[in-house]
Scaffold this motif. Structure first.
Motif, short mmCIF file in Angstrom:
data_model
loop_
_atom_site.label_atom_id
_atom_site.label_comp_id
_atom_site.label_asym_id
_atom_site.label_seq_id
_atom_site.Cartn_x
_atom_site.Cartn_y
_atom_site.Cartn_z
N ILE A 1 34.41 39.68 35.51
CA ILE A 1 35.12 40.84 34.96
C ILE A 1 35.52 40.51 33.52
O ILE A 1 36.22 39.53 33.27
N THR A 2 35.10 41.34 32.59
CA THR A 2 35.39 41.09 31.18
C THR A 2 36.83 41.49 30.84
O THR A 2 37.47 42.26 31.60
N ASP A 3 37.31 41.03 29.70
CA ASP A 3 38.65 41.40 29.24
C ASP A 3 38.74 42.90 29.01
O ASP A 3 39.79 43.52 29.26
N SER A 4 37.65 43.49 28.56
CA SER A 4 37.62 44.94 28.33
C SER A 4 37.84 45.69 29.64
O SER A 4 38.59 46.68 29.70
N GLN A 5 37.21 45.23 30.72
CA GLN A 5 37.39 45.86 32.03
C GLN A 5 38.83 45.70 32.52
O GLN A 5 39.38 46.62 33.12
N VAL A 6 39.44 44.57 32.22
CA VAL A 6 40.83 44.35 32.63
C VAL A 6 41.75 45.28 31.85
O VAL A 6 42.70 45.84 32.40
N ARG A 7 41.48 45.47 30.54
CA ARG A 7 42.28 46.42 29.73
C ARG A 7 42.15 47.85 30.29
O ARG A 7 43.13 48.59 30.37
N ASN A 8 40.93 48.22 30.67
CA ASN A 8 40.73 49.55 31.27
C ASN A 8 41.50 49.67 32.58
O ASN A 8 42.06 50.73 32.88
N LEU B 1 44.42 52.40 33.75
CA LEU B 1 44.41 53.13 35.03
C LEU B 1 45.73 52.95 35.77
O LEU B 1 46.28 53.90 36.33
N ILE B 2 46.24 51.73 35.78
CA ILE B 2 47.52 51.45 36.47
C ILE B 2 48.66 52.19 35.77
O ILE B 2 49.52 52.80 36.42
N GLN B 3 48.64 52.20 34.43
CA GLN B 3 49.69 52.89 33.67
C GLN B 3 49.62 54.40 33.85
O GLN B 3 50.62 55.09 33.72
N SER B 4 48.43 54.90 34.19
CA SER B 4 48.29 56.35 34.42
C SER B 4 48.60 56.75 35.86
O SER B 4 48.44 57.91 36.22
N GLY B 5 49.01 55.78 36.67
CA GLY B 5 49.46 56.12 38.02
C GLY B 5 48.58 55.64 39.16
O GLY B 5 48.93 55.84 40.33
N GLN C 1 44.35 49.44 44.52
CA GLN C 1 43.08 50.18 44.51
C GLN C 1 42.25 49.80 43.28
O GLN C 1 41.05 49.60 43.37
N VAL C 2 42.90 49.68 42.12
CA VAL C 2 42.20 49.32 40.88
C VAL C 2 41.58 47.93 41.05
O VAL C 2 40.42 47.70 40.69
N ALA C 3 42.36 46.98 41.61
CA ALA C 3 41.86 45.62 41.82
C ALA C 3 40.68 45.63 42.78
O ALA C 3 39.66 44.96 42.54
N ARG C 4 40.78 46.41 43.86
CA ARG C 4 39.70 46.50 44.84
C ARG C 4 38.43 47.05 44.19
O ARG C 4 37.33 46.55 44.43
N ASP C 5 38.59 48.07 43.34
CA ASP C 5 37.43 48.65 42.66
C ASP C 5 36.76 47.64 41.72
O ASP C 5 35.54 47.69 41.53
N LEU C 6 37.56 46.74 41.16
CA LEU C 6 37.01 45.70 40.28
C LEU C 6 36.41 44.53 41.08
O LEU C 6 35.70 43.69 40.53
N GLY C 7 36.72 44.47 42.37
CA GLY C 7 36.20 43.38 43.20
C GLY C 7 37.01 42.10 43.10
O GLY C 7 36.48 41.00 43.20
N MET C 8 38.32 42.26 42.88
CA MET C 8 39.21 41.09 42.80
C MET C 8 40.49 41.38 43.54
O MET C 8 40.76 42.53 43.89
N SER C 9 41.25 40.35 43.80
CA SER C 9 42.53 40.54 44.47
C SER C 9 43.55 41.08 43.47
O SER C 9 43.38 40.98 42.25
N ARG C 10 44.62 41.66 44.00
CA ARG C 10 45.67 42.19 43.14
C ARG C 10 46.31 41.06 42.35
O ARG C 10 46.62 41.20 41.16
N ALA C 11 46.49 39.89 42.99
CA ALA C 11 47.09 38.74 42.30
C ALA C 11 46.22 38.29 41.13
O ALA C 11 46.73 37.98 40.05
N THR C 12 44.90 38.29 41.32
CA THR C 12 43.99 37.90 40.24
C THR C 12 44.07 38.92 39.11
O THR C 12 44.09 38.55 37.92
N LEU C 13 44.14 40.21 39.46
CA LEU C 13 44.26 41.24 38.43
C LEU C 13 45.53 41.03 37.62
O LEU C 13 45.50 41.07 36.39
N TYR C 14 46.66 40.79 38.29
CA TYR C 14 47.92 40.57 37.57
C TYR C 14 47.84 39.32 36.69
O TYR C 14 48.34 39.30 35.57
N ARG C 15 47.19 38.27 37.20
CA ARG C 15 47.05 37.04 36.41
C ARG C 15 46.21 37.30 35.15
O ARG C 15 46.55 36.86 34.06
N ARG C 16 45.14 38.05 35.31
CA ARG C 16 44.29 38.39 34.16
C ARG C 16 45.04 39.29 33.17
O ARG C 16 44.89 39.12 31.95
N LEU C 17 45.86 40.20 33.68
CA LEU C 17 46.64 41.07 32.80
C LEU C 17 47.66 40.25 31.98
O LEU C 17 47.85 40.51 30.80
#
Length: 191
Positions: A152-159, A163-167, A172-188
């Motif tokens: 997952i690129t940094d650009s995809q994480v910014r997108n 999505l999270i900021q828009s509600g 769900q966003v993490a699942r769509d990216l194919g990663m855990s929520r914890a990994t998404l938060y760590r990347r953010l």
């Protein structure tokens, strides 16, 4: 009747014990008397197959290994093992010392064994030093240190953040990216 008990070990599952096993069998160890630990560090005090090999040793038997570093990582632990074998009346043979038996009960054999154990420990410490130095140099140069490549690129994480900021729910966003929520938060956090 005395017999040869062989022991082989590799530190990772990706390594192969084939060469060690072939050398031990060529030295006279029967396949039934060959104990192999795969993916087990020499620094660990307990190695399942090594423990079984020691249990299989009886008075008059000989433990056979290919190199001293297969036994342990420190001179002290290697010498302690030699003392234990001697107390049990078992022999010890290292194939990379010219194929001859190392009799640790004689002064010459004990000295040779001590020197070789110290050299094996020194070799490990030099290897560690080189690896640490290499990592430090790569880090200072900003080079990749290994590990898994990021899918997952940094650009995809910014997108995903947008999505999270828009509600959208973060799970769900993490699942769509194919990663855990914890990994998404760590990347953010790392952005």
């Amino acid at each position: 009747m005395s017999k040869l008990i062989g022991y082989a070990r590799v530190s990772t599952r990706k390594q192969s014990t084939d060469r060690q096993a072939a050398d031990l069998i060529a030295a006279g160890v029967r396949r039934d008397d060959l104990y192999i630990d795969e993916g087990v560090s020499g620094a660990r005090a307990s190695r399942p197959q090594f423990d079984r090999a020691l249990d299989a040793l009886h008075e008059g038997d000989t433990l056979v290994i290919t190199t001293l570093d297969r036994l342990g990582r420190s001179t002290q632990s290697t010498l302690s093992l030699a003392d234990d074998l001697r107390a049990r009346g078992a022999g010890f043979r290292v194939l990379n010392l010219g194929g001859g038996d190392v009799d640790t009960s004689t002064p010459m054999g004990s000295m040779l064994f001590t020197i070789m154990a110290a050299l094996a420990q020194m070799e490990l410490e030099i290897k560690r030093e080189r690896i640490t130095d290499s990592i430090s140099k790569r880090r200072d140069a900003g080079l990749h240190l290994g590990g898994r490549p990021r899918r997952i690129t940094d650009s995809q994480v910014r997108n995903a953040l947008h999505l999270i900021q828009s509600g959208q729910p973060a799970a769900q966003v993490a699942r769509d990216l194919g990663m855990s929520r914890a990994t998404l938060y760590r990347r953010l956090r790392s952005l």
